[in-house]
Design an enzyme around this catalytic site. Structure first.
Site, mmCIF file in Angstrom:
data_model
loop_
_atom_site.group_PDB
_atom_site.id
_atom_site.type_symbol
_atom_site.label_atom_id
_atom_site.label_comp_id
_atom_site.label_asym_id
_atom_site.label_seq_id
_atom_site.Cartn_x
_atom_site.Cartn_y
_atom_site.Cartn_z
ATOM 1 N N HIS A 125 -4.013 4.699 6.823
ATOM 2 C CA HIS A 125 -2.854 4.178 6.083
ATOM 3 C C HIS A 125 -1.556 4.569 6.787
ATOM 4 O O HIS A 125 -1.443 5.664 7.335
ATOM 5 C CB HIS A 125 -2.839 4.743 4.663
ATOM 6 C CG HIS A 125 -4.051 4.381 3.864
ATOM 7 N ND1 HIS A 125 -4.122 3.255 3.079
ATOM 8 C CD2 HIS A 125 -5.256 4.982 3.757
ATOM 9 C CE1 HIS A 125 -5.313 3.182 2.505
ATOM 10 N NE2 HIS A 125 -6.024 4.228 2.899
ATOM 11 N N ASP A 162 0.829 -1.218 0.000
ATOM 12 C CA ASP A 162 0.000 0.000 0.000
ATOM 13 C C ASP A 162 0.864 1.269 0.000
ATOM 14 O O ASP A 162 1.658 1.486 0.909
ATOM 15 C CB ASP A 162 -0.880 -0.067 1.267
ATOM 16 C CG ASP A 162 -1.669 1.205 1.557
ATOM 17 O OD1 ASP A 162 -1.741 2.100 0.691
ATOM 18 O OD2 ASP A 162 -2.226 1.290 2.678
#
Lengths: 558, 558
Positions: free
Chosen positions: A371, A198
């Protein structure tokens, strides 16, 4: 299509969506006649995609290889990972494997689209092992802004390939599901061929703050507020919803839930045991006004300033059940997505003008990202220690920064691959190369239309949105060279007709002459008259207004 | 209009624009039959104002009081302070007083709009004193992102009123024009009745970094770059342009200037002596390719991702003279305005994909704001020590935070006034009250049309931009109840015609029946047939597509 040339001993890795963009995550791992697909997400359209609801991947390549696809494996239940699942399953009907929460959300979608009975669904947990002919699929727990988030490890004949899904390293998550560092480290120590990780926050140097940190800030705020609290966040951020609900209950407040997606989130969360909210703590909208202000929390959607969401309507006074009272405190537990800043600011201004106290932004510590930042991306790379690296889930510049981080952890730049959707990376135990490309462009969804909107339609919408249009209508007898009726002019989105009557009249007289002359040309056709009218009216209206409305001549030829 | 009731002993203060918004700054100070206006700015439209070029104030109140207005006094030369000057002067032709740079920019505008010969212009400096019948106007130097920025002090019979203009406290400005703290302090010690102060950065706790700090960062970057440098910033940020040019020259680079507004800025800056750029340091676009890469700096517009600006065209490969080379470094010396983030990110991605190294964002210290943060706003309040306070130049929430800062400095909340455009604040030496309101809404400028676009036109553009339109044309003889030609359907921005031929054909057959039935109704009129067609086609197309295109029936009645 370029030729794709995968050798029998190679494992192919590709993205149908998710590279060069935030959204529509859909990745494939292929060995021989076996493909495992990870996630089936949508992307929310950028501003210039006028009228487009969302964007999905082009599934052509998957359709062509439908017989090879053995499973769709889901990392977690956010829209950019499961939002396109009904489109995907219409293209390729394969078994779906997902954790409990994602599965509940998927079931809701499939029911809505009449696919629930024709889809094979399997619930997985962190210990699940899926053994296909050539590929073994395992899971490891990560942390994100929703419970049941997994990274996926695929053991292929070429080696282990890991796709992280969305992650941060929240070591004190409020979901009681900490990341499984040991399992990640075990993969790392046993040897990982390739990591797909990611890249969302690759440009942020900081270690993303824990949800626990946000919970503490929210607790402090609740303790100091005496009036009602209106708490706005993403319904999909179930971790935050949990924090808000728990703090509210601890502080003696009842919870009123506003917004359809928030209601669904609360229902799913309670049914699956993620949210511990007793019935006695939930109240209906109409009960709010009978409770003391200090016993109320309204939990609602609209933290992105969406004009139709509960919060925007509360702010501008058009909500049926709730209006702002002087002692209300509104908490924006979110940060504006690029493109939404203006809308969010408008709602904040309206709330404050109506007398509310508004708490928003980073300085209040009422939000943290789902994130991980650079330090966490380096931690993932350090735990997994991959031979090859392919940053995913990010725009180009994020992918690029991410390869720089990988280099710092010991992955040489020539072992990192910044790819585009449709690029095929072919791996063996000791080699990696780009082995071809398949078409993988954006497909626009508008209403129930999929792919029926393209650049021409969008260009028209763009043009119409800037200067509107003028329709010219006339009945023409080309043989007799007569205009039997009209021309009439009608405009929309151009100027107020009443303020521009003279201009429209002048235009009408002018077009009458233009049509007459155009009819008298040798070889005059409907099209030649149309062109003459467009040219002439465009010039005339630009001189008058410096605008370029779309001109639409509509002739009835008799 | 509410009644405005100013007593003869009161001085009135009002905003025609600038309150509840960033932009269109236009303030008035009135005593008896004398009004002094400060600034005449535009506002850039928010995203939902489709096709609108910019927004100006409603000058009706100023027009009604035209005979009282003695002067337009300008704080500095940015568009949100001078951009509407030609509209203002068309409404009210009064003498204009401005500093050298603002005056040069104003002259350019007036020449373009044919007003240069009919306008009385006066250049002022910090020592200028303008004595009108009742009001004396003085100036004090402040710092901002453009040279020659002034705060304005108006001595009225009620007391001294100060309007700060845009400001930061840059104690090491690169323009050699530090803020005149002594003059501000002198006003403060002699007593100030009211302060109107810039609220832009009221939500930022930090003291805004000096331009010198940015200059040092830029120097360091230039020293380490070996390839070409492409430097993008606002042409209006002349302080930054000066820094870039000086560093480039010091590092042995020639400067190529791209973009019309940047060329104008360079010309004005050189003529007035703010920019010390010798002819030998400037090169034309075509010369760039003949110079070694390390001797080139391209100075260009487009730092906000504007699609037509030089930088966007360089990024996507459509610029005629410049394409990205592998060793190029692009510096974004700016921060994205809300609403532009997506465009800026797109340009960055394109530049990096083309191989450039891109430097952007706060972490690189290549940008600083032109407005002071909370500490500077408190410093201004501390120097001026006003009795009454009216925050200006900001959205509601900024104005509100600003009154909180004033309270900390000793201005009680009931001496602070958060007003709206059109509100009139009436002051005496020891009283302040809101004495009425005049209409002061937004006026939209589109092309050369001023105020001919309103909510109806914008709603049409919004509708057209979302789902396009379908035009229905037919020739109808209502007396004979005959459709003599048509109906024909044509769509734009709705769906691809070729992919929806069947739907359009079905719609045509349906509309034929609808018109026939509608004609047979008792009292059938063109309008009743129109309504029937709109209703029917809307339902049909929504069933088919879940979209709501605008339906435009155009009948030729014979």
């Amino acid at each position: 299509m370029d030729k794709i040339d995968i050798r029998p001993d190679e494992t192919a890795v590709f993205a149908v969506g998710g590279l060069g963009e935030i959204g529509k995550n859909t990745y494939g791992i292929q060995f021989g006649d076996e493909i495992i697909v990870i996630d089936a997400g949508i992307k929310f359209p950028e501003d210039e995609l006028l009228g487009i609801d969302y964007v999905i991947p082009d599934y052509s390549y998957l359709k062509e290889n439908a017989d090879k696809i053995k499973a769709l494996v889901i990392t977690h239940g956010h829209e950019d990972h499961i939002g396109a699942i009904h489109y995907f399953l219409n293209a390729v009907n394969v078994p779906v494997y997902a954790g409990p929460l994602a599965l509940a959300l998927i079931k809701g979608k499939l029911e809505e689209h009449g696919l629930l009975n024709t889809t094979e669904l399997h619930e997985i947990n962190e210990d699940s092992v899926l053994q296909f002919d050539n590929i073994k699929v395992e899971f490891f727990r990560t942390t994100h802004s929703i419970p049941d988030t997994f990274g996926i490890a695929l053991t292929t004949p070429s080696g282990v390939i890991i796709e992280t899904g969305d992650f941060k390293f929240d070591l004190t998550p409020t979901t009681h599901q900490p990341p499984n560092l040991q399992k990640m480290a075990k993969f790392g120590s046993e040897g990982v061929l390739a990591l797909m990780s990611d890249s969302t926050n690759a440009e942020r140097p900081e270690f993303t703050k824990s949800e626990q940190f946000v919970a503490e800030s929210i607790k402090k705020i609740f303790k100091n507020v005496e009036g009602r609290i209106i708490f706005a966040t993403f319904a999909s951020n179930l971790s935050r919803v949990k924090v808000a609900a728990e703090v509210a209950i601890a502080e003696g407040r009842k919870i009123a839930v506003f917004g359809r997606s928030m209601e669904t989130a609360i229902n799913n969360g309670r049914e699956l045991g993620y949210l511990d909210i007793p019935d006695s703590s939930l109240v209906d909208a109409y009960e709010i006004n009978h409770l003391p202000a200090e016993e109320v929390m309204i939990l609602c959607t609209g933290s992105q300033g969406e004009p139709m969401a509960a919060l925007a309507r509360i702010a501008n006074g058009t909500h049926r059940q709730v209006s702002i009272q002087p002692n209300d405190t509104v908490i924006f537990s979110s940060s504006p997505i690029p493109g939404n800043t203006q809308s969010v600011n408008r709602v904040i201004n309206e709330l404050e003008e109506a007398g509310a106290n508004v708490i928003h932004g980073k300085i209040n510590n009422v939000h943290t990202s789902g994130h991980g930042g650079q330090e966490e991306q380096k931690l993932m790379l350090s735990l997994i220690k991959p031979k090859y690296f392919m940053p995913v889930h990010g725009e180009y510049r994020m992918l690029k920064v991410h390869t720089g981080l990988a280099q710092q952890i010991g992955v040489p730049l020539d072992h990192s691959f910044i790819l585009e959707n449709g690029d095929v990376l072919a791996l063996t135990a000791d080699s990696a190369r780009v082995a071809g490309h398949f078409p993988a462009s954006d497909v626009y969804v508008d209403g129930n239309g999929v792919g029926d909107i393209g650049n021409v339609v969008l260009r028209d919408r763009q043009m119409l949105s800037q200067d509107g249009l003028v329709v010219v209508v006339a009945t023409i007898n080309l043989t007799k060279q007569e205009i039997t009726a009209g021309p009439d002019l009608l405009s929309r989105g151009f100027v107020y007709m009443r303020e521009s009557g003279e201009m429209i009249n002048e235009g009408r007289r002018r077009i009458f002459r233009t049509i007459r002359y155009a009819m008298q040309e040798e070889n005059a056709t409907e099209n030649s008259i149309r062109s003459a009218v467009i040219d002439d009216l465009q010039t005339f209206l630009y001189e008058k207004t410096e605008r370029h409305p779309m001109i639409l001549p509509m002739f009835v030829m008799i």
